[in-house]
Motif scaffolding. Structure first.
Motif, short mmCIF file in Angstrom:
data_model
loop_
_atom_site.label_atom_id
_atom_site.label_comp_id
_atom_site.label_asym_id
_atom_site.label_seq_id
_atom_site.Cartn_x
_atom_site.Cartn_y
_atom_site.Cartn_z
N LEU A 79 0.83 -1.20 0.00
CA LEU A 79 0.00 0.00 0.00
C LEU A 79 0.86 1.25 0.00
N ALA A 80 1.91 1.25 0.81
CA ALA A 80 2.81 2.41 0.85
C ALA A 80 3.50 2.61 -0.49
N ARG A 81 3.94 1.52 -1.10
CA ARG A 81 4.59 1.62 -2.42
C ARG A 81 3.61 2.15 -3.47
N ALA A 82 2.36 1.74 -3.37
CA ALA A 82 1.34 2.24 -4.31
C ALA A 82 1.12 3.73 -4.10
N SER A 83 1.13 4.19 -2.85
CA SER A 83 0.95 5.62 -2.60
C SER A 83 2.16 6.41 -3.09
N ILE A 84 3.34 5.81 -3.00
CA ILE A 84 4.55 6.46 -3.53
C ILE A 84 4.43 6.58 -5.05
N PHE A 85 4.00 5.48 -5.69
CA PHE A 85 3.83 5.51 -7.14
C PHE A 85 2.81 6.58 -7.53
N GLN A 86 1.71 6.63 -6.79
CA GLN A 86 0.68 7.63 -7.09
C GLN A 86 1.24 9.04 -6.98
N ALA A 87 1.97 9.30 -5.92
CA ALA A 87 2.51 10.65 -5.71
C ALA A 87 3.49 11.03 -6.81
N THR A 88 4.36 10.10 -7.18
CA THR A 88 5.37 10.43 -8.18
C THR A 88 4.77 10.50 -9.59
#
Length: 100
Positions: A79-88
């Motif tokens: 989930l955290a990696r997905a949020s990082i992907f979303q932000a970038t």
């Protein structure tokens, strides 16, 4: 026949033991999830679902249910990696949506 049965039982027992998560597995998975969540926070894009999944992992770990704790920690990391992907990815993608 007995030898085959005994060998089969031994194989099943060692396989089951190998699949059980340890406290060290939990701590490593939890640390990875926390690091990813911290990175998401630095991008100002932490998801609330990540925090609740991390809390569930910690609760399971404290209860000694390391299989569940590891699974929850890995889910939190994803989930955290997905949020990082979303932000970038959205950092520049919004420009594509601009009416010209």
């Amino acid at each position: 026949m007995r030898a085959i049965f005994a060998a089969s039982a031994l194989l099943v027992a060692t396989t089951t033991t190998a699949l059980a998560a340890s406290e060290a597995d939990y701590k490593a998975a939890y640390a990875a999830a926390e690091a990813a969540n911290k990175e998401a926070g630095s991008l100002r894009n932490q998801w609330t679902t990540t925090a609740s999944t991390l809390a569930a992992a910690k609760k399971a770990g404290e209860a000694g249910d390391f299989d569940t704790a590891v699974a929850q920690a890995k889910e939190a990391e994803a989930l955290a990696r997905a949020s990082i992907f979303q932000a970038t990815s959205e950092k520049e993608r919004w420009k594509d949506m601009e009416v010209r």
